[in-house]
Motif scaffolding. Structure first.
Motif, mmCIF file in Angstrom:
data_model
loop_
_atom_site.group_PDB
_atom_site.id
_atom_site.type_symbol
_atom_site.label_atom_id
_atom_site.label_comp_id
_atom_site.label_asym_id
_atom_site.label_seq_id
_atom_site.Cartn_x
_atom_site.Cartn_y
_atom_site.Cartn_z
ATOM 1 N N ASP A 77 40.373 -2.359 -39.566
ATOM 2 C CA ASP A 77 41.313 -3.172 -38.790
ATOM 3 C C ASP A 77 42.511 -2.315 -38.397
ATOM 4 O OD1 ASP A 77 42.789 -2.913 -41.117
ATOM 5 O OD2 ASP A 77 42.244 -4.903 -41.864
ATOM 6 N N ARG A 78 43.558 -2.971 -37.882
ATOM 7 C CA ARG A 78 44.713 -2.220 -37.387
ATOM 8 C C ARG A 78 45.562 -1.611 -38.501
ATOM 9 N NH1 ARG A 78 45.671 -2.238 -32.088
ATOM 10 N NH2 ARG A 78 44.471 -3.699 -30.800
ATOM 11 N N SER A 79 45.223 -1.891 -39.737
ATOM 12 C CA SER A 79 45.917 -1.246 -40.850
ATOM 13 C C SER A 79 45.354 0.145 -41.145
ATOM 14 C CB SER A 79 45.817 -2.116 -42.111
ATOM 15 O OG SER A 79 44.459 -2.241 -42.527
ATOM 16 N N SER A 103 40.721 -5.828 -32.165
ATOM 17 C CA SER A 103 41.528 -5.294 -33.274
ATOM 18 C C SER A 103 40.710 -4.467 -34.249
ATOM 19 C CB SER A 103 42.241 -6.435 -34.024
ATOM 20 O OG SER A 103 43.111 -7.128 -33.159
ATOM 21 N N ASN A 129 44.798 3.886 -41.148
ATOM 22 C CA ASN A 129 45.733 4.987 -40.928
ATOM 23 C C ASN A 129 44.971 6.260 -40.589
ATOM 24 O OD1 ASN A 129 48.090 6.579 -40.899
ATOM 25 N ND2 ASN A 129 47.832 7.090 -43.064
#
Length: 307
Positions: free
Chosen positions: A126-128, A109, A130
């Motif tokens: 992380d996967r947040s 991740s 953008n």
């Protein structure tokens, strides 16, 4: 009857064999090809359902994805050169067109943003994270050195040989070769592609194919080693470096830069502090020694003579 049947079977195999052998992908030895009709050969990317256009280069994103497929899932011969962490190879997410998705993530991740060459241009998060756009790699600088020979090549001959190589082997239009400079044994090549029409190859794909060729891990089906000839003499490439320049500057976090600057400042301050302390100690020792010497002389003067 049996001999006649054997002859007929041999003729059928003889006719079918060339057709089967011709069903290969000249520009991608990792492609899986199948004869799905008379004279019709269809090739797809190993481990996926993406069709491969064998008349041109396969996108770097698809190639990297194919390299990450376990050996047991591949239905073709794998080159003996193993992958290492330093190669920068990861399992990328690709668009259907073959371009990299702006955000790439691994199995833990951890995510980062890439350019059109698949090179990381931000810090990992992380996967947040953008990634609003896929920034285009406009320039690619290639530096290479060749083995020294008794005499250097002429500059125009080197430029001509490399231009022909990129045009014939990698399908790159000469207009994208901005400059070639030669200062024996160093050769510098600048590829410039601000915008890429759909029918032209991408300079990132060209650089990847070229890198594989130099490392004797050719992607072409012939798997022949790269040979560059300058007026009949071999140009033996020894070392290779590739640099990517994007339309927009990279977005690496300033915190790490600040931390690096702080570390440098700390080292400088500590070094200066230690130096000043050493100078003060030396000065103190010198002053103490001088005072002792002066005190001894004074005692000798004050002591009355026995005569």
């Amino acid at each position: 009857m049996e001999p006649l049947f054997g002859v007929m079977l041999g003729l059928i195999l003889a006719v079918a064999s060339p057709a089967h052998d011709s069903c290969t992908c000249a520009t991608n030895k990792w492609a899986v090809c199948a004869q799905d009709g008379p004279g019709n050969c269809t090739c797809r990317l190993a481990g996926s359902d993406h069709p491969v256009d064998c008349s041109t280069l396969t996108s770097k994103c698809f190639l990297m994805k194919a390299e990450m497929i376990p050996l047991k899932e591949k239905r073709f011969w794998r080159p003996p050169h193993g992958l290492s962490d330093s190669d920068g190879i990861y399992n990328p997410d690709c668009e259907d067109s073959g371009v990299f998705k702006a955000r790439q993530c691994n199995q833990s991740s951890t995510c980062w943003c890439v350019n059109t060459a698949g090179v990381r241009r931000t810090e990992k998060g992380d996967r947040s994270l953008n990634c609003s756009e896929l920034v285009r790699t406009r320039w690619i600088y290639i530096e290479l050195t060749h083995k020294r020979s008794s005499s250097a090549f002429d500059v125009p001959d080197v430029e001509k040989a490399l231009t022909q190589l990129f045009e014939s082997r990698y399908k790159l239009h000469p207009k994208y070769i901005a400059a070639i400079k030669y200062n024996p044994p160093l050769i510098q090549i600048r590829l410039d592609q601000n915008k890429k029409p759909r029918w032209d190859v991408d300079i990132a794909d060209v650089a990847y194919y070229f890198e594989k060729d130099v490392n004797n891990d050719s992607i072409f089906h012939s798997d022949s080693n790269l040979t560059v000839s300058v007026n009949g003499d071999a140009l033996a490439i020894e070392k290779l470096w590739i640099y990517y320049v994007d339309e927009k500057p990279p977005e690496f976090c300033m915190k790490q830069l600040a931390a690096g600057i702080s570390a440098v400042v700390t080292v400088v301050v500590l070094t200066a502090g230690i130096g000043i302390a050493v100078l003060l100690i030396l000065r103190w020792l010198h002053t103490r020694k001088y005072k002792k010497f002066e005190s001894k002389e004074m005692r000798e003067i004050k002591t009355p003579s026995l005569e």
